[in-house]
Design a protein around this motif. Sequence first.
Motif, PDB file in Angstrom:
ATOM      1  N   THR A  62       7.708 -21.342  -7.581  1.00 32.10           N
ATOM      2  CA  THR A  62       8.051 -20.740  -8.865  1.00 32.10           C
ATOM      3  C   THR A  62       7.047 -19.654  -9.219  1.00 32.10           C
ATOM      4  N   ILE A  63       5.764 -19.949  -9.026  1.00 29.78           N
ATOM      5  CA  ILE A  63       4.720 -18.964  -9.309  1.00 29.78           C
ATOM      6  C   ILE A  63       4.920 -17.706  -8.471  1.00 29.78           C
ATOM      7  N   ALA A  64       5.286 -17.866  -7.209  1.00 32.44           N
ATOM      8  CA  ALA A  64       5.496 -16.712  -6.335  1.00 32.44           C
ATOM      9  C   ALA A  64       6.580 -15.804  -6.882  1.00 32.44           C
ATOM     10  N   SER A  65       7.673 -16.374  -7.352  1.00 28.83           N
ATOM     11  CA  SER A  65       8.757 -15.568  -7.913  1.00 28.83           C
ATOM     12  C   SER A  65       8.346 -14.919  -9.226  1.00 28.83           C
ATOM     13  N   VAL A  66       7.623 -15.665 -10.057  1.00 32.39           N
ATOM     14  CA  VAL A  66       7.142 -15.110 -11.322  1.00 32.39           C
ATOM     15  C   VAL A  66       6.159 -13.970 -11.067  1.00 32.39           C
ATOM     16  N   LEU A  67       5.280 -14.144 -10.098  1.00 34.29           N
ATOM     17  CA  LEU A  67       4.305 -13.100  -9.786  1.00 34.29           C
ATOM     18  C   LEU A  67       5.004 -11.827  -9.307  1.00 34.29           C
ATOM     19  N   GLU A  68       6.029 -11.977  -8.488  1.00 37.76           N
ATOM     20  CA  GLU A  68       6.786 -10.810  -8.031  1.00 37.76           C
ATOM     21  C   GLU A  68       7.422 -10.089  -9.215  1.00 37.76           C
ATOM     22  N   TYR A  69       7.986 -10.866 -10.153  1.00 37.19           N
ATOM     23  CA  TYR A  69       8.548 -10.269 -11.366  1.00 37.19           C
ATOM     24  C   TYR A  69       7.476  -9.524 -12.153  1.00 37.19           C
ATOM     25  N   ALA A  70       6.316 -10.176 -12.334  1.00 34.75           N
ATOM     26  CA  ALA A  70       5.239  -9.571 -13.121  1.00 34.75           C
ATOM     27  C   ALA A  70       4.738  -8.276 -12.494  1.00 34.75           C
ATOM     28  N   LYS A  71       4.626  -8.251 -11.179  1.00 32.46           N
ATOM     29  CA  LYS A  71       4.165  -7.041 -10.497  1.00 32.46           C
ATOM     30  C   LYS A  71       5.173  -5.908 -10.664  1.00 32.46           C
ATOM     31  N   ASN A  72       6.448  -6.222 -10.579  1.00 29.36           N
ATOM     32  CA  ASN A  72       7.474  -5.203 -10.751  1.00 29.36           C
ATOM     33  C   ASN A  72       7.564  -4.733 -12.197  1.00 29.36           C
ATOM     34  N   ASP A  73       7.357  -5.665 -13.131  1.00 28.81           N
ATOM     35  CA  ASP A  73       7.453  -5.335 -14.554  1.00 28.81           C
ATOM     36  C   ASP A  73       6.260  -4.519 -15.025  1.00 28.81           C
ATOM     37  N   GLY A  74       5.065  -4.893 -14.589  1.00 33.08           N
ATOM     38  CA  GLY A  74       3.858  -4.146 -14.935  1.00 33.08           C
ATOM     39  C   GLY A  74       3.285  -4.430 -16.303  1.00 33.08           C
ATOM     40  N   GLU A  75       3.934  -5.292 -17.096  1.00 28.43           N
ATOM     41  CA  GLU A  75       3.452  -5.572 -18.453  1.00 28.43           C
ATOM     42  C   GLU A  75       3.449  -7.071 -18.763  1.00 28.43           C
ATOM     43  N   THR A  76       3.447  -7.892 -17.729  1.00 26.76           N
ATOM     44  CA  THR A  76       3.548  -9.336 -17.923  1.00 26.76           C
ATOM     45  C   THR A  76       2.246 -10.036 -17.550  1.00 26.76           C
ATOM     46  N   LEU A  77       1.781 -10.885 -18.448  1.00 26.29           N
ATOM     47  CA  LEU A  77       0.597 -11.706 -18.228  1.00 26.29           C
ATOM     48  C   LEU A  77       1.032 -13.063 -17.716  1.00 26.29           C
ATOM     49  N   VAL A  78       0.416 -13.544 -16.638  1.00 25.69           N
ATOM     50  CA  VAL A  78       0.733 -14.852 -16.072  1.00 25.69           C
ATOM     51  C   VAL A  78      -0.537 -15.702 -16.068  1.00 25.69           C
ATOM     52  N   ILE A  79      -0.485 -16.860 -16.706  1.00 21.22           N
ATOM     53  CA  ILE A  79      -1.622 -17.784 -16.746  1.00 21.22           C
ATOM     54  C   ILE A  79      -1.178 -19.115 -16.145  1.00 21.22           C
ATOM     55  N   ILE A  80      -1.903 -19.584 -15.146  1.00 17.59           N
ATOM     56  CA  ILE A  80      -1.610 -20.859 -14.491  1.00 17.59           C
ATOM     57  C   ILE A  80      -2.764 -21.819 -14.755  1.00 17.59           C
ATOM     58  N   THR A  81      -2.458 -22.995 -15.279  1.00 19.00           N
ATOM     59  CA  THR A  81      -3.495 -24.011 -15.466  1.00 19.00           C
ATOM     60  C   THR A  81      -2.845 -25.384 -15.520  1.00 19.00           C
ATOM     61  N   ALA A  82      -3.643 -26.415 -15.750  1.00 19.71           N
ATOM     62  CA  ALA A  82      -3.148 -27.786 -15.901  1.00 19.71           C
ATOM     63  C   ALA A  82      -3.614 -28.327 -17.237  1.00 19.71           C
ATOM     64  N   ASP A  83      -2.871 -29.279 -17.777  1.00 17.35           N
ATOM     65  CA  ASP A  83      -3.312 -29.880 -19.040  1.00 17.35           C
ATOM     66  C   ASP A  83      -4.444 -30.868 -18.821  1.00 17.35           C
ATOM     67  N   HIS A  84      -4.516 -31.436 -17.606  1.00 22.40           N
ATOM     68  CA  HIS A  84      -5.582 -32.379 -17.267  1.00 22.40           C
ATOM     69  C   HIS A  84      -5.501 -32.676 -15.780  1.00 22.40           C
ATOM     70  N   GLU A  85      -6.495 -33.339 -15.253  1.00 25.44           N
ATOM     71  CA  GLU A  85      -6.469 -33.822 -13.867  1.00 25.44           C
ATOM     72  C   GLU A  85      -5.934 -35.251 -13.863  1.00 25.44           C
ATOM     73  N   THR A  86      -5.226 -35.606 -12.805  1.00 28.01           N
ATOM     74  CA  THR A  86      -4.695 -36.962 -12.678  1.00 28.01           C
ATOM     75  C   THR A  86      -5.033 -37.527 -11.298  1.00 28.01           C
ATOM     76  N   GLY A  87      -5.519 -38.749 -11.275  1.00 27.76           N
ATOM     77  CA  GLY A  87      -5.791 -39.427 -10.016  1.00 27.76           C
ATOM     78  C   GLY A  87      -7.243 -39.458  -9.611  1.00 27.76           C
TER      79      GLY A  87
END
Length: 303
Positions: free
Chosen positions: A229-254
């Motif tokens: 999903t991130i790969a597709s979003v990143l491709e969109y963002a690069k083509n759009d040129g005005e999109t901020l993408v932030i990837i994180t987690a709410d917490h660690e598990t395990g």
Amino acid sequence: HLEKTKAEKNISLTMETFDYRGSAKTRSLSSSVTDSAAAGTALATGERTSNGAIGVYMTDLTATFSYPKSITELCDERGMLTGVVTTDETSGATPSAFSAHESDRGRAEQISMDQLNSDIDLIWGAENGYVTKAEAEVNGFDFVSTYSEMMALPEGGRSFAQFNNDLWTLEQSDDSTPTLEQMTMKAIDVLDDTDEGFFLMVEGAHIDKHSHSNDDEKMMEALQSFDNTIASVLEYAKNDGETLVIITADHETGAITLDGENYVFTSGSHSAANVPVFVYGSDKFINGGEFVNNYELTVRVAY
């Protein structure tokens, strides 16, 4: 053994290619180990609260006097279209933090009513038994429950999706179960309809769920689904040129720990470990291995 599993599957993660990286601290106001409700609230509102609370202050859990606005509400006020996509039930803790205000994450029926009465434009996820077609439509949403219905949605419309519970898998199993990547890219197509822009929160919930059960095979599959999903979003963002993408987690598990050459689960619960942050589109939010509090990310986006 997570490292062995990753090597055997030859997994290369798109998120690891982002230029801007750092880490976020995840504690809640009531505990050094957060739950998803409090962590989601911090990410959605820029305010920490107690474990179990959804979009409310710890000092006013019933929202009698006030509650913190979520980034979806702030973006809506600015004329942006807003949405939430998840592989969890739509009333799950993380999607709820971006679309509801309740004292208890377990109040799924009331959370669903909050969502139906909100100004959010799009809420898609697994069915929870509380949102019907009639209720969605009377509140101004198109109701969808299949991939075909989702793909037929027009740009700029409002919609509430209740799919079955197999949304986390890598491949579509039937017409009722789109993948996270399919949901996300269609959601962007629907929301990218105004000059003011849009905000979309996307959750791959089963990375956490399978970590709770220490199922490394399914966890890695869910992680790969999220990264696709991130790969597709990143491709969109690069083509759009005005999109901020932030990837994180709410917490660690395990409580994943290095044991010799392999990383292994040592717990079935959350831990207090910091989580990674990856950013594309701006160096304003994280850079140079910076450590931040999770709520700071939303504050930086909103203001």
